[in-house]
Design a protein around this motif. Structure first.
Motif, short mmCIF file in Angstrom:
data_model
loop_
_atom_site.label_atom_id
_atom_site.label_comp_id
_atom_site.label_asym_id
_atom_site.label_seq_id
_atom_site.Cartn_x
_atom_site.Cartn_y
_atom_site.Cartn_z
N ALA A 179 38.82 30.12 40.52
CA ALA A 179 38.22 28.81 40.23
C ALA A 179 37.00 28.55 41.12
O ALA A 179 36.16 27.70 40.81
CB ALA A 179 39.25 27.70 40.38
N LEU A 180 36.90 29.27 42.23
CA LEU A 180 35.76 29.09 43.13
C LEU A 180 34.49 29.72 42.58
O LEU A 180 33.40 29.49 43.09
CB LEU A 180 36.06 29.71 44.51
CG LEU A 180 37.28 29.16 45.26
CD1 LEU A 180 37.51 29.95 46.54
CD2 LEU A 180 37.10 27.68 45.57
N GLY A 181 34.62 30.54 41.53
CA GLY A 181 33.45 31.20 40.95
C GLY A 181 33.31 32.63 41.43
O GLY A 181 34.13 33.12 42.20
N PRO A 182 32.23 33.29 40.99
CA PRO A 182 32.00 34.68 41.42
C PRO A 182 31.74 34.72 42.92
O PRO A 182 31.18 33.78 43.48
CB PRO A 182 30.78 35.11 40.63
CG PRO A 182 30.21 33.91 39.99
CD PRO A 182 31.21 32.81 40.05
N ILE A 205 32.99 49.96 23.09
CA ILE A 205 31.68 49.80 22.46
C ILE A 205 31.55 48.32 22.14
O ILE A 205 32.16 47.81 21.19
CB ILE A 205 31.56 50.66 21.18
CG1 ILE A 205 31.82 52.14 21.50
CG2 ILE A 205 30.18 50.46 20.55
CD1 ILE A 205 30.83 52.76 22.46
N ASP A 206 30.79 47.61 22.97
CA ASP A 206 30.65 46.16 22.76
C ASP A 206 29.31 45.70 23.32
O ASP A 206 28.49 46.53 23.75
CB ASP A 206 31.82 45.40 23.39
CG ASP A 206 31.95 45.64 24.89
OD1 ASP A 206 30.96 46.06 25.53
OD2 ASP A 206 33.04 45.38 25.44
N ASP A 207 29.08 44.40 23.31
CA ASP A 207 27.77 43.92 23.75
C ASP A 207 27.83 43.29 25.14
O ASP A 207 27.09 42.36 25.45
CB ASP A 207 27.19 42.95 22.72
CG ASP A 207 28.14 41.81 22.43
OD1 ASP A 207 29.20 41.72 23.11
OD2 ASP A 207 27.86 41.02 21.53
N VAL A 208 28.70 43.83 25.98
CA VAL A 208 28.87 43.30 27.34
C VAL A 208 28.29 44.29 28.34
O VAL A 208 28.80 45.40 28.48
CB VAL A 208 30.37 43.09 27.63
CG1 VAL A 208 30.57 42.55 29.04
CG2 VAL A 208 31.00 42.17 26.59
N GLY A 256 31.39 38.06 36.18
CA GLY A 256 32.68 37.41 35.92
C GLY A 256 33.08 36.66 37.18
O GLY A 256 32.22 36.12 37.88
N VAL A 257 34.35 36.61 37.47
CA VAL A 257 34.79 36.00 38.73
C VAL A 257 35.63 37.00 39.54
O VAL A 257 36.43 36.60 40.39
CB VAL A 257 35.58 34.70 38.49
CG1 VAL A 257 34.66 33.61 37.97
CG2 VAL A 257 36.75 34.91 37.53
N GLY A 258 35.46 38.29 39.26
CA GLY A 258 36.17 39.30 40.05
C GLY A 258 37.67 39.08 40.05
O GLY A 258 38.31 39.16 41.09
N ALA A 259 38.22 38.79 38.87
CA ALA A 259 39.67 38.55 38.81
C ALA A 259 40.42 39.85 39.11
O ALA A 259 41.31 39.88 39.96
CB ALA A 259 40.05 38.00 37.45
N HIS A 260 40.03 40.92 38.44
CA HIS A 260 40.65 42.22 38.74
C HIS A 260 40.01 42.85 39.98
O HIS A 260 40.71 43.45 40.79
CB HIS A 260 40.49 43.17 37.55
CG HIS A 260 41.55 42.99 36.49
ND1 HIS A 260 42.87 43.31 36.70
CD2 HIS A 260 41.50 42.49 35.23
CE1 HIS A 260 43.58 43.05 35.61
NE2 HIS A 260 42.77 42.54 34.70
N ASP A 261 38.69 42.74 40.08
CA ASP A 261 37.93 43.46 41.13
C ASP A 261 37.29 42.47 42.09
O ASP A 261 36.21 41.99 41.85
CB ASP A 261 36.88 44.35 40.46
CG ASP A 261 36.14 45.24 41.46
OD1 ASP A 261 36.58 45.35 42.62
OD2 ASP A 261 35.11 45.80 41.07
N HIS A 276 35.54 45.65 34.18
CA HIS A 276 34.99 45.99 35.50
C HIS A 276 33.50 45.65 35.62
O HIS A 276 32.69 46.07 34.81
CB HIS A 276 35.21 47.50 35.68
CG HIS A 276 34.76 48.09 36.97
ND1 HIS A 276 33.66 48.91 37.07
CD2 HIS A 276 35.26 47.97 38.22
CE1 HIS A 276 33.51 49.30 38.32
NE2 HIS A 276 34.47 48.75 39.05
N HIS A 277 33.15 44.84 36.63
CA HIS A 277 31.75 44.50 36.94
C HIS A 277 31.05 43.77 35.80
O HIS A 277 29.82 43.83 35.71
CB HIS A 277 30.94 45.76 37.28
CG HIS A 277 31.35 46.42 38.57
ND1 HIS A 277 30.61 47.42 39.15
CD2 HIS A 277 32.40 46.21 39.41
CE1 HIS A 277 31.20 47.82 40.28
NE2 HIS A 277 32.29 47.09 40.44
N SER A 278 31.82 43.11 34.96
CA SER A 278 31.20 42.43 33.81
C SER A 278 31.68 40.99 33.71
O SER A 278 32.56 40.55 34.45
CB SER A 278 31.56 43.16 32.51
OG SER A 278 32.82 42.71 32.02
N ALA A 279 31.10 40.28 32.75
CA ALA A 279 31.48 38.88 32.52
C ALA A 279 32.91 38.75 32.01
O ALA A 279 33.46 37.65 31.94
CB ALA A 279 30.52 38.26 31.51
#
Lengths: 464, 464
Positions: free
Chosen positions: A59-62, A208-211, A294-299, A430-433
């Motif tokens: 909730a604090l953000g990235p 294969i996506d647009d992220v 993103g907010v680094g939930a996993h990473d 990973h490393h994405s939104a």
């Protein structure tokens, strides 16, 4: 009786005693840890508290190193450690590179014959900005550094497009990542060496996506520092198709990310002091900084809250610990693991002996194994604990590394261990939104925390 | 030389030869399958074709037994098997109970003191409707059948609310499901026995959310058939709180689901004929019917497309098969596995010998193990194949069952095997509106298909 049979009999008796005594001794002790594993599972899975912590943290953000949100997360972490009743909670300073994405990142492929199309991209970490009015240049698509070398000066004044996909056939996706990541890490300087003016790098994902997926670039000081961006896998396919049909197509690229002055941040730590040998330390490690999309939930939010939850569970269940178990949130893993290096160089380490460090930095997915940086004898010893870990679904101890943050402890001969979760979904986010709370499952996350608690208890109470 | 040592030496030699010969023989053969495993992994994971199939199948809608969508899915399946080039593709008739949810299902808790609130519910499978103007009655909350028995006639004319949660502390969530499911399955008749007029049953999930989970009710013919609905876990908590504060609170329940006349449906099958013993069969099994709230993506669309993909991979790689590998999509698992029983009773089975059947009906998640209905000797034999399965991330063969559809083959002493995927997320979506394509991961799904292909090849070519 003759001498030889007598000797043989005695020898046999000795071997038998040794063989049968060893498991007997072990099983008495292991029995307690099997019980502990069940208790940890019961308390952990009923509470799913790691997920509650992750909700707060994300909730604090990235938490990009050097950002205000990273500073807020340092304070949140310190406060959580205090709230948990950990001892010796404190920060240790880490100077971090400060890179900001800026407000604009755009790319567009422009073909006289095929028209124009916007491309989904993101700046890579550490990239300089483009000139204010962007870059418009021809594009050279390459599939390897060898191909780039062959082209040599032909890439001068152009944009190099590294279109190298992760190999989907690997079971362990980290292996595929390891192979393909060098184009993201070294691609810019390798292209710059031959006069390229920017690079586009295929995003490191198996979808294969647009992220687009960001990540760090290691700029080689010998060559001009050129702008670098990741392109989504879907738009990489589009760009490839357009370039195949119209090699004269150009790409317009605009980035206004920039590198600012370094700022002071911190590693955060707190511990449960050992009752017998408090100066001997078992570290539970994760890194607090994340990427900014993103907010680094996993990473590696997952790793941080697993460390917190592991310590909470050990305290909650009053697990007796001979040695100190210390949770450390390292700062700035993403820009070169500088927090890990600061930790080993801190004068605070002088009176301490680090017997082991366990890192969780491979996502908050179902834990399947531990990897350990040790020889076959060491692995054999660790594998004697498998009857304990089986209780929580971990059936393997593999040879391998610990993690980027604890890597610097190699100098001490510290036993380095990594938690190995299922990796099938990790590079989707990973490393994405997409690396957000919703991508984390409460039970999978909690099982990782339970695994850390159990490993910490075994390490803190074993011979080391 | 003396006689005894001589005898001993010969005996020792014999043992050594036997021990060393066994793995040697095995390893030669296993080596080919390790190679096959790698090829399957490469082709499977690069194509992710199981997911493509699942996208098509789930686009047909929910496949409730007897529904038009189920009929469409039967035809889709037949056509896919033909397209794959399978032999002997055909349907075998299965008469199925036809239950329809109807257009209305509503519940509302009404408290004089605390006001009213709608409750998220869904009718359970097989439930009769309420009267047209619904049921309005007091509610008795119970936590066990023992508690219900003690209340006895006190529940007459009331609604019984079975508020029994799945136990989160189990690592294997199927165990928690097995324990709690009896309240959904038997609750209605047990309550009816004491004069209750309807039941609300806590949804079988480990999440606390507002998604109700349906499932079958087994009505006992001795007692009146009363309406039965599942309530979401979030609203069960609300209802519990309201009843604690106002035991006089009533619940209004309206369902217009109903049981129609049985209709004819089918099991669908197709095969790759064995080259040496075509009359000896290895079945790959899944069930085609699903519940009606989602589209049965995990339950058991995943299993169906894994069976198809396994057969496709075996054909694509030209894997030599001594015995016949047959894919069977069973109909009507959800209302009592009648398709499985029809299969064993079909006259078509007379000339066949079923040496093994492998079912995938535990969700399309990461495969972790196989379970096999066999003794310790049988397990030991199967475990000799683990060096092959390790290539695709499966490290365990466990004692256990095969699956509901193939259960009826016990009469033949067929070796029954179940694919055991990770179960942590399964009950989040099971039998609910969340069981949709998005809940399935392409790589996890594909690894299950690869596992089936590999197991089928090993079974079809081994002694059985």
């Amino acid at each position: 009786m003759k001498g030889k049979p007598m000797k043989k009999a005695i020898w046999l008796l000795f071997v038998c005693l040794w063989v049968f005594d060893l498991p007997a001794q072990t099983s008495v002790e292991l029995h307690q840890y099997v019980e502990l594993a069940r208790n940890l599972r019961r308390v952990g899975l009923n509470g799913e508290y790691a997920y509650t912590l992750l909700k707060e943290l994300t909730a604090l953000g990235p938490r990009l190193a050097g950002s205000p949100q990273a500073a807020a997360s340092v304070e949140w972490s310190r406060q959580k450690m205090v709230d948990l009743g950990l001892e010796n909670v404190h920060l240790e300073p880490v100077e971090v590179q400060r890179w900001v994405r800026g407000t604009e990142e755009r790319a567009r492929v422009i073909s006289g014959r095929l028209g124009s199309k916007d491309l989904t991209i993101c700046a890579l970490g550490g990239s300089p900005p483009t000139p204010d009015d962007g870059i418009l240049a021809s594009v050279v698509e390459v599939r390897s550094f060898e191909q780039l070398e062959k082209m040599g000066e032909n890439v001068r004044g152009k944009i190099v497009f590294f279109n190298v996909a992760m190999d989907r056939s690997h079971l362990r996706t980290f292996r595929a990542y390891g192979e393909a990541a060098r184009y993201r890490v070294q691609g810019a300087s390798q292209a710059s060496r031959f006069g390229a003016i920017a690079v586009l790098v295929l995003s490191l994902t198996l979808r294969i996506d647009d992220v687009p997926h960001t990540g760090v670039v290691a700029y080689d000081k010998r060559y001009p520092k050129i702008p670098a961006a990741a392109i989504s896998t879907l738009d990489a396919e589009r760009l490839h198709r357009i370039l195949s049909r119209d090699p004269a197509a150009k790409v317009f690229l605009k980035l206004n990310c920039r590198n600012l002055s370094p700022v002071l941040s911190a590693n955060i730590m707190g511990e449960i002091r050992g009752k017998e040998k408090p100066e001997e330390i078992v570290v539970l490690a994760a890194h607090l900084d994340s990427w900014d999309l993103g907010v680094g939930a996993h990473d590696d939010g997952a790793g941080c809250v697993q460390v917190l939850e592991a310590l909470r569970l050990l305290k909650h269940l009053n697990v007796p610990l001979k040695r100190t178990v210390r949770g450390v949130f390292f700062m700035n893993e993403e820009f070169g693991a500088t927090g890990g290096r600061e930790y080993v160089h801190s004068p605070n380490r002088k009176s301490e002996t680090h017997i082991a460090a366990v890192e969780s930095d491979a996502g908050g997915f179902l834990p399947l194994a531990f990897s350990a940086r040790t020889d076959s004898t060491g692995l054999k010893k660790l594998r004697r604990w498998l009857p304990v870990f089986t209780e929580i679904g971990i059936h393997r101890i593999l040879p391998g590394g610990g993690g980027a943050d604890i890597g610097a402890m190699r100098r001490w001969n510290t036993l380095l261990i990594g938690l190995v979760p299922d990796s099938q979904r990790y590079f989707d986010v990973h490393h994405s939104a997409l690396d957000v709370l919703d991508a984390v499952h409460p039970r999978e996350l909690e099982l990782g925390a339970i695994a850390l608690a159990l490993m910490a208890a075994l390490l803190a109470n074993s011979g080391g």
